[in-house]
Design an enzyme around this catalytic site. Structure first.
Site, mmCIF file in Angstrom:
data_model
loop_
_atom_site.group_PDB
_atom_site.id
_atom_site.type_symbol
_atom_site.label_atom_id
_atom_site.label_comp_id
_atom_site.label_asym_id
_atom_site.label_seq_id
_atom_site.Cartn_x
_atom_site.Cartn_y
_atom_site.Cartn_z
ATOM 1 N N HIS A 1 8.630 -7.806 -30.906
ATOM 2 C CA HIS A 1 8.261 -7.098 -29.689
ATOM 3 C C HIS A 1 8.935 -5.726 -29.670
ATOM 4 O O HIS A 1 9.795 -5.415 -30.499
ATOM 5 C CB HIS A 1 8.650 -7.911 -28.464
ATOM 6 C CG HIS A 1 7.802 -9.126 -28.270
ATOM 7 N ND1 HIS A 1 7.907 -9.950 -27.177
ATOM 8 C CD2 HIS A 1 6.798 -9.653 -29.034
ATOM 9 C CE1 HIS A 1 7.030 -10.934 -27.269
ATOM 10 N NE2 HIS A 1 6.352 -10.776 -28.395
ATOM 11 N N GLU B 1 11.142 -4.274 -27.794
ATOM 12 C CA GLU B 1 12.602 -4.206 -27.637
ATOM 13 C C GLU B 1 13.310 -4.427 -28.970
ATOM 14 O O GLU B 1 14.267 -3.714 -29.305
ATOM 15 C CB GLU B 1 13.072 -5.259 -26.625
ATOM 16 C CG GLU B 1 12.518 -5.058 -25.224
ATOM 17 C CD GLU B 1 11.224 -5.804 -24.972
ATOM 18 O OE1 GLU B 1 11.039 -6.283 -23.839
ATOM 19 O OE2 GLU B 1 10.395 -5.923 -25.908
ATOM 20 N N ASP C 1 -32.239 0.399 -31.865
ATOM 21 C CA ASP C 1 -31.320 1.372 -32.460
ATOM 22 C C ASP C 1 -30.762 0.952 -33.812
ATOM 23 O O ASP C 1 -30.226 1.800 -34.541
ATOM 24 C CB ASP C 1 -30.144 1.617 -31.503
ATOM 25 C CG ASP C 1 -30.576 2.239 -30.186
ATOM 26 O OD1 ASP C 1 -31.676 2.839 -30.151
ATOM 27 O OD2 ASP C 1 -29.832 2.121 -29.208
ATOM 28 N N LEU D 1 -22.058 -0.257 -34.997
ATOM 29 C CA LEU D 1 -20.942 -0.663 -34.126
ATOM 30 C C LEU D 1 -19.630 -0.766 -34.894
ATOM 31 O O LEU D 1 -18.801 -1.636 -34.624
ATOM 32 C CB LEU D 1 -21.260 -1.999 -33.438
ATOM 33 C CG LEU D 1 -22.569 -2.059 -32.638
ATOM 34 C CD1 LEU D 1 -22.703 -3.424 -31.974
ATOM 35 C CD2 LEU D 1 -22.651 -0.952 -31.602
ATOM 36 N N ARG E 1 -15.121 4.451 -36.921
ATOM 37 C CA ARG E 1 -15.243 5.570 -37.843
ATOM 38 C C ARG E 1 -14.394 6.739 -37.354
ATOM 39 O O ARG E 1 -14.092 6.846 -36.162
ATOM 40 C CB ARG E 1 -16.708 6.027 -37.939
ATOM 41 C CG ARG E 1 -17.657 4.943 -38.410
ATOM 42 C CD ARG E 1 -19.088 5.455 -38.538
ATOM 43 N NE ARG E 1 -19.672 5.831 -37.262
ATOM 44 C CZ ARG E 1 -20.238 4.978 -36.437
ATOM 45 N NH1 ARG E 1 -20.286 3.694 -36.722
ATOM 46 N NH2 ARG E 1 -20.781 5.392 -35.299
ATOM 47 N N LEU F 1 -28.869 -5.481 -19.700
ATOM 48 C CA LEU F 1 -27.602 -6.198 -19.796
ATOM 49 C C LEU F 1 -26.524 -5.518 -18.955
ATOM 50 O O LEU F 1 -25.691 -6.189 -18.331
ATOM 51 C CB LEU F 1 -27.161 -6.304 -21.261
ATOM 52 C CG LEU F 1 -26.049 -7.319 -21.571
ATOM 53 C CD1 LEU F 1 -26.425 -8.718 -21.089
ATOM 54 C CD2 LEU F 1 -25.754 -7.350 -23.068
#
Length: 347
Positions: free
Chosen positions: A53, A55, A208, A212, A215, A284
């Site tokens: 973590h 710390e 399309d 996804l 880049r 959606l």
């Protein structure tokens, strides 16, 4: 008692925390710095689940910098309340106590109801002074996806769209598929970096054929390609689509069948997904807004009139079931000729 420089050092801890955004799921992004006699002696951030973590990273950094001898009596600034239980790693309250830290300043209280405030008691029992709430809102901003997931069990949802001035997501047939500029698309790439999954509908896939993928030069080292999730009622998807054939095809998930949007989120949460970027078409998006499932909006608006095409937010669910909604903590940014509006949905 808050001291004059506490906010200064917490801002540095926040800068550390932001290095981890999008990399630590299902853990939160956290940063920490160590200060002794007004001097920075160590700094660190949580890199990935299962690794130390923030710390502990800061303590190790102090040692690596040759400051081990001055750690005792130092102040630790942490963006999130130090963990007080042993999980994949040891409790940070124990690490800070064993290192001889004399004061702990943290920004946000642990959003996990089972842990909130526990660090204060443990640290104070060990003779360590504790101050909480320094730059709390800024620290909570970094923690929003984790806080949503840990308190509800559901992923944090960001709805993103690029639209024309007349509210269209697509241009007339024969024109480029792009509404917004390259500058806006590069800016939106950071939304993907910050997400566990990118969600689209079947119509977006057919229209399309998106990739996804992540880049550009701003993608941090170690970032795993987010899940690419396609929602489809009938399952009639093009087998030659990029999502099913590229190098990340194993990171593509198809959810087939009739599902309400909350059911989609429940299924994704069951797979360990804590944050979702909704890059879908209007139907959606309309379902998500109508269900009250969107936490944050990032909208790119281009100076273009399309005169037709897909509505940015639509569908029967939205038209019938949704009330208008407003955003708070809104930020407006000019990106070349485009404008980006980003804010939190008011519940």
């Amino acid at each position: 008692m808050q001291l004059p420089d506490d906010e200064k050092w917490m801002r540095l801890a926040l800068a550390e925390a932001r290095h981890g955004i999008g990399l630590t799921s299902p853990n939160p992004a956290v940063g920490a710095v160590l200060v002794k006699d007004g001097q920075l002696i160590g700094q660190g951030w949580h890199h990935r689940v299962g690794l130390p973590h923030a710390e502990v990273e800061a303590l190790r950094n102090a040692e690596a910098n040759g400051n081990e001898a001055v750690i005792r009596g130092a102040t630790a600034y942490v963006t999130l309340e130090p963990c007080s239980t042993h999980g994949r790693t040891g409790a940070c309250t124990v690490a800070l106590t064993n290192a001889g830290i004399s004061r702990v300043v943290y920004g946000a209280t642990d959003p996990n109801p089972g842990h909130a405030g526990a660090a204060d008691h443990l640290l104070q029992e060990a003779g360590i002074a504790v101050l909480s709430g320094v730059l709390r809102e800024e620290c909570e901003e970094v923690l929003r996806p984790f806080a949503k997931w840990i308190t509800t069990g559901l992923p944090y949802v960001v709805a993103k769209a690029g639209q024309s001035l007349d509210g269209r997501l697509s241009r007339p047939p024969g024109e480029s598929q792009w509404i917004t500029s390259e500058v806006s698309r590069a800016h939106a790439m950071q939304l993907r970096v910050q997400s566990d999954a990118i969600l689209i509908g079947a119509e977006t896939l057919r229209r399309d054929n998106p990739r996804l993928t992540l880049r550009g030069d701003t993608v941090p080292e170690g970032k795993i390609q987010p899940w690419r999730v396609v929602v489809t009622r009938g399952g009639d998807l093009p087998k030659d689509a990029n999502l099913f054939n590229d190098e990340f095809k194993e990171r593509t998930l198809v959810l087939e069948g009739e599902r309400r949007f909350p059911e989609i989120l429940q299924e994704l949460a069951a797979r360990g997904i804590t944050s979702v970027l909704l890059e879908s078409g209007g139907n959606l998006l309309g379902q998500a807004f109508a269900a009250g499932a969107v936490d944050e909006v990032c909208w790119y608006i281009a100076p273009r009139i399309c005169g037709g095409g897909t509505l940015a937010v639509g569908g029967l669910d939205f038209a019938v079931g949704a009330n208008s909604m407003e955003l708070e903590k809104v930020r407006v940014e000019v990106l070349g000729s485009d404008v980006c509006v980003r804010g939190l949905v008011i519940r």
